[in-house]
Design a protein around this motif. Structure first.
Motif, PDB file in Angstrom:
ATOM      1  N   ARG A  63      50.253  45.173  39.968  1.00 15.57           N
ATOM      2  CA  ARG A  63      51.248  44.257  39.416  1.00 15.57           C
ATOM      3  C   ARG A  63      51.741  44.800  38.083  1.00 15.57           C
ATOM      4  N   GLU A 106      42.521  51.435  45.648  1.00 12.50           N
ATOM      5  CA  GLU A 106      42.045  50.456  46.626  1.00 12.50           C
ATOM      6  C   GLU A 106      40.675  50.790  47.207  1.00 12.50           C
ATOM      7  N   LEU A 164      45.554  46.362  39.530  1.00  9.58           N
ATOM      8  CA  LEU A 164      46.037  45.030  39.906  1.00  9.58           C
ATOM      9  C   LEU A 164      47.200  45.108  40.895  1.00  9.58           C
ATOM     10  N   ARG A 207      40.337  42.584  37.687  1.00  8.47           N
ATOM     11  CA  ARG A 207      40.994  42.209  38.944  1.00  8.47           C
ATOM     12  C   ARG A 207      40.263  41.050  39.626  1.00  8.47           C
ATOM     13  N   GLU A 208      38.954  40.968  39.430  1.00  5.25           N
ATOM     14  CA  GLU A 208      38.212  39.871  40.046  1.00  5.25           C
ATOM     15  C   GLU A 208      38.699  38.520  39.535  1.00  5.25           C
ATOM     16  N   SER A 209      39.025  38.428  38.251  1.00  5.75           N
ATOM     17  CA  SER A 209      39.532  37.171  37.708  1.00  5.75           C
ATOM     18  C   SER A 209      40.905  36.835  38.304  1.00  5.75           C
ATOM     19  N   VAL A 210      41.771  37.827  38.398  1.00  5.31           N
ATOM     20  CA  VAL A 210      43.104  37.588  38.960  1.00  5.31           C
ATOM     21  C   VAL A 210      42.980  37.122  40.411  1.00  5.31           C
ATOM     22  N   GLU A 211      42.097  37.735  41.175  1.00  5.91           N
ATOM     23  CA  GLU A 211      41.942  37.356  42.573  1.00  5.91           C
ATOM     24  C   GLU A 211      41.353  35.960  42.711  1.00  5.91           C
ATOM     25  N   GLN A 227      44.201  33.576  42.293  1.00  5.66           N
ATOM     26  CA  GLN A 227      45.065  33.586  43.468  1.00  5.66           C
ATOM     27  C   GLN A 227      44.418  32.842  44.631  1.00  5.66           C
ATOM     28  N   GLN A 228      43.111  33.030  44.813  1.00  7.70           N
ATOM     29  CA  GLN A 228      42.405  32.332  45.885  1.00  7.70           C
ATOM     30  C   GLN A 228      42.386  30.824  45.662  1.00  7.70           C
ATOM     31  N   ARG A 261      33.235  46.397  44.770  1.00  8.94           N
ATOM     32  CA  ARG A 261      32.807  45.071  45.214  1.00  8.94           C
ATOM     33  C   ARG A 261      31.496  45.155  45.987  1.00  8.94           C
ATOM     34  N   ARG A 315      37.101  48.568  46.670  1.00  3.91           N
ATOM     35  CA  ARG A 315      36.231  48.054  47.739  1.00  3.91           C
ATOM     36  C   ARG A 315      34.796  48.524  47.529  1.00  3.91           C
TER      37      ARG A 315
END
Length: 242
Positions: free
Chosen positions: A166, A220, A164, A128-132, A135-136, A227, A224
Motif C-alpha cells: 500500500r 509475500e 504492506l 503488517r500484522e496490525s494492518v491485517e 482489515q479483518q 507468520r 508467510r
C-alpha cells in the motif's frame, strides 16, 4: 462487520490496545510493536568495532546511514534471511513476553547487509500484522501515514510500503509526540478551537511513497514464512514454559 467501538474492542481485545483520545468521548486503537528503531540501535551497537556491550559499543555504534546504504545493496526478500523482531518480547498480535528475536535462513553467502535489511523487513512484517487485524475487523484502512523514528529512512519507508502493498503518506514532523503535546497545549490556551483545527494548521504532509511492484511480490513468501515461524515459536514457548 464491526460497527461500534464496543464491537471493535471485543473483536481485537488482547491483540491491540485501546486508549482515550484527547478529544472527548473518543478512543483510539493501537497496535503495539516493541522492536522497531530499537532493533536498528541494537544492531548498530552489536556490530560495533568495540565488540562488547556498554558505553564503548554506544560510542562506536555504526552510523544508521552506513547501515541503510548497505541494506539497500540487498534485493527485497533479503535472499531468504528472515528476522523475528522480538528483542523485548512480542506485542501485537499475541502480547507474548516469551517471544524472542532470531535470524532464520542464514547461510554462508549472507553478510552484514543481509542482517541489516532483514531487520528492516522483519519490523515491517510485524507492522503488517496490525494492518491485517484492522482489515479483518472490517475497519477501513484508508491512509497509512509515517513520520518520525526509523521511518524517516527512505529505504525503510519503501520496505514498509512493499510489505504492506500500500502507499504511505509521509508526514513532515520531526517528533510527533512533542508536536501533539504542543498542539493540545495550544488548544487549551485558546490558540485553536479544536485539535482537528490545530492539526490542519500545524501538520504538513509530505510525499506519497508508492510500493515498488516487484518488492510486493518478493516480500509475500517471506511474510508467510514469518507468520509460520512466529506461530511455531509461540507454540514451543507455551509447550515448554520457563
Amino acid at each position: 462487520m464491526v460497527t461500534s467501538v464496543a464491537g471493535l474492542h471485543e473483536t481485537l481485545f488482547g491483540q491491540m490496545t485501546f486508549h482515550p483520545q484527547a478529544e472527548p468521548r473518543a478512543l483510539y486503537c493501537m497496535g503495539s510493536h516493541f522492536t522497531g528503531g530499537l532493533a536498528m540501535a541494537w544492531l548498530a551497537q552489536a556490530l560495533a568495532p568495540s565488540g562488547v556491550p556498554g558505553e564503548a559499543a554506544v560510542a562506536s555504534a555504526i552510523p544508521f546511514e552506513e547501515l541503510e546504504a548497505e541494506a539497500a545493496s540487498c534485493p527485497p526478500g533479503t535472499e531468504g534471511v528472515l528476522w523475528l523482531p522480538f528483542l523485548v518480547g512480542g506485542g501485537t498480535p499475541g502480547f507474548d513476553p516469551a517471544l524472542a528475536a532470531a535470524w532464520l535462513g542464514l547461510r554462508s553467502g549472507h553478510w552484514r547487509p543481509h542482517l541489516v535489511r532483514s531487520v528492516m523487513e522483519g519490523v515491517a512484517f510485524n507492522l503488517r500484522e496490525s494492518v491485517e487485524l484492522l482489515q479483518q475487523a472490517a475497519v477501513p484502512v484508508e491512509t497509512i501515514r509515517v513520520g518520525a523514528g526509523g521511518l524517516r529512512s527512505p529505504l525503510w519507508r519503501n520496505i514498509v510500503a512493499g510489505v504492506l502493498g500500500r502507499p504511505l503518506q509521509c508526514v513532515e514532523v520531526g517528533d510527533v509526540s512533542a508536536l501533539g503535546a504542543a498542539l493540545m497545549a495550544g488548544v487549551g490556551a485558546g490558540w485553536w478551537p479544536s485539535l482537528a483545527e490545530a492539526s490542519r494548521a500545524a501538520v504538513r504532509l509530505g510525499p506519497i511513497v508508492e510500493p515498488p511492484a516487484d518488492w510486493v511480490a518478493a516480500h509475500e513468501p517471506l511474510f508467510r514464512s514469518y507468520r509460520q515461524a512466529v506461530r511455531h515459536e509461540d507454540a514451543v514457548h507455551h509447550a515448554n514454559p520457563t
